[in-house]
Write a protein that holds these residues in place. Structure first.
Motif, PDB file in Angstrom:
ATOM      1  N   CYS A   1      46.693  34.588  35.991  1.00 29.79           N
ATOM      2  CA  CYS A   1      45.848  35.776  35.924  1.00 29.79           C
ATOM      3  C   CYS A   1      46.476  36.922  36.716  1.00 29.79           C
TER       4      CYS A   1
ATOM      5  N   CYS B   1      44.136  37.359  40.092  1.00 29.70           N
ATOM      6  CA  CYS B   1      43.910  36.338  41.131  1.00 29.70           C
ATOM      7  C   CYS B   1      44.901  35.180  41.110  1.00 29.70           C
TER       8      CYS B   1
ATOM      9  N   CYS C   1      39.810  34.827  32.662  1.00 29.04           N
ATOM     10  CA  CYS C   1      40.229  33.984  33.781  1.00 29.04           C
ATOM     11  C   CYS C   1      39.033  33.145  34.253  1.00 29.04           C
TER      12      CYS C   1
ATOM     13  N   CYS D   1      38.512  34.467  38.584  1.00 27.64           N
ATOM     14  CA  CYS D   1      37.971  35.791  38.954  1.00 27.64           C
ATOM     15  C   CYS D   1      37.220  36.445  37.806  1.00 27.64           C
TER      16      CYS D   1
HETATM   17 ZN   LIG Z   1      41.688  35.764  37.765  1.00 27.80          ZN
END
Ligand SMILES: [Zn+2]
Length: 411
Positions: free
Chosen positions: A9, A12, A52, A55
């Motif tokens: 991601c 994050c 994701c 996050c």
């Molecule tokens: Zn993420």
């Protein structure tokens, strides 16, 4: 053309994703084709939207190298060519001046400044600097005496600007964050360039609005990410900053404007309202994503049926506005040269060019007068009100508009 596949991601670093919606292979909707290139085969690339697990950022994981979009392809979006955009940016700039720019000569930096349409409003009281990677729009900004760095805004560029110009009181960026793969590098740059009491303002697409209005016209290769307030809250915290104000504006059919600071500032009422609205609507849940996917499929099938039924009745259909958003809408419904005779577009830079893959010609509205269709599909849905007002005569003579906005409508 180079594609990049992110294994993690971009906010994050988590490795786990869930599919939101897979729209199949699409051409690069912002690269229109000139007559001499019509014989070449236009490339297509997947548009597979994922979320994701950690996050909750909604994103394209397989992306086109941004250099291909902004540097090597002629990028045809000039902000100043868009109707009424200056009217949108003036009060926005005034608000920033009033709230955050008390002293003159403060530095104001715009990320993705395009041809300088908003930066001009900070002249002459403040020092202004634009950063934009598209060479042809930078040339236009320079012509208007708006100093612009022809690069992506990165940590490295931020350090250089800070060294030469000093730190900025205000850094802002409109519709540019979604085009960046390395958003962490951007935040590191903002952290370096922003004064301790400075404010970073950004306007980006809003996933909450896309879900609410069943808007999928924003999903194309230029947009790597689709944002909520919740994901930004978590993300900026990692850089010692926090969002203190947020509002959804009418730009691009619903954009998220965020105000971020290093120094602690009290949260505004509208910020708190938006936080609770996202929670109440379970915005970042997987259940919501599935609901969105089903709505997108339903609306795109409905448009396909309406257009094909009209074609069977012998109606002539043209597109109004050869914008990236509209081309995405058509492609999702499998509509192309069989159904659409031509596009009209007010931007002289687009006239005489053709859409990718289908090679539908783009002409001026004036040229269309001789070959008017029975129906125009409005392919710049966020300008539908403006267009309908302008086209009273066409409607009076029996002409109709198909508007692919929320649930479809015909007027
Ligand atoms: Zn993420």
């Amino acid at each position: 053309m180079k594609t990049i596949i992110n294994k993690t991601c971009r906010m994050c670093n988590s490795k786990k994703f869930k599919t939101v919606v897979n729209l199949g292979n699409h051409p690069l909707v912002n690269s229109l084709i000139s007559k001499k290139d019509l014989k070449k085969k236009d490339p297509v690339f997947p548009l597979h939207v994922k979320q994701c697990n950690s996050c909750k950022l909604v994103q394209l994981v397989e992306i086109i190298d941004a250099n291909e979009i902004y540097k090597n392809v002629e990028y045809l979006y000039f902000s100043s060519d868009m109707p009424n955009l200056d009217k949108y940016f003036k009060p926005y700039a005034d608000d920033i001046k009033k709230r955050f720019l008390k002293k003159k000569n403060e530095l104001v930096v715009e990320i993705g400044s395009n041809d300088g349409i908003m930066l001009q409003f900070f002249k002459p009281k403040y020092r202004i600097l634009g950063v934009d990677p598209s060479t042809n729009v930078v040339l236009r900004a320079l012509k208007k005496n708006i100093t612009t760095v022809p690069e992506f805004f990165t940590n490295r560029i931020a350090k250089q600007i800070s060294f030469e110009w000093g730190q900025a009181k205000v850094i802002y960026g409109n519709n540019c964050i979604a085009h960046l793969n390395d958003v962490r590098d951007l935040m590191n740059g903002v952290k370096i360039l922003l004064k301790e009491d400075g404010v970073f303002i950004l306007e980006c697409n809003y996933w909450g609005g896309m879900v609410k209005n069943i808007n999928y016209s924003l999903i194309y290769h230029d947009h790597f990410s689709y944002f909520s307030l919740d994901v930004w809250n978590k993300f900026v915290k990692k850089y010692g900053m926090s969002v203190f104000d947020a509002v959804v504006t009418p730009a691009q059919g619903g954009s998220l404007r965020l105000f971020i600071s290093k120094k602690k500032r009290s949260k505004t009422k509208r910020y708190k309202r938006l936080v609770s609205e996202e929670t109440k609507n379970s915005l970042n849940t997987f259940k919501k994503s599935i609901e969105y996917k089903n709505n997108v499929k339903r609306i795109s099938n409905k448009l396909k049926k309406i257009v094909n039924d009209l074609k069977r009745k012998g109606k002539k259909i043209a597109g109004y506005g050869a914008a990236a958003k509209g081309l995405t809408i058509l492609k999702c419904s499998g509509l192309g040269k069989k159904q659409i005779s031509y596009f009209v577009d007010d931007s002289p830079a687009k006239q005489g060019l053709y859409t990718p893959v289908d090679h539908i010609p783009i002409i001026s509205r004036k040229a269309a007068n001789k070959i008017l269709p029975d129906y125009f599909i409005i392919l710049a849905p966020n300008y539908s009100d403006v267009i309908i007002k302008k086209e009273k005569d066409f409607i009076k003579k029996g002409g109709k508009f198909i508007i692919p906005k929320n649930e479809l409508s015909i007027v």
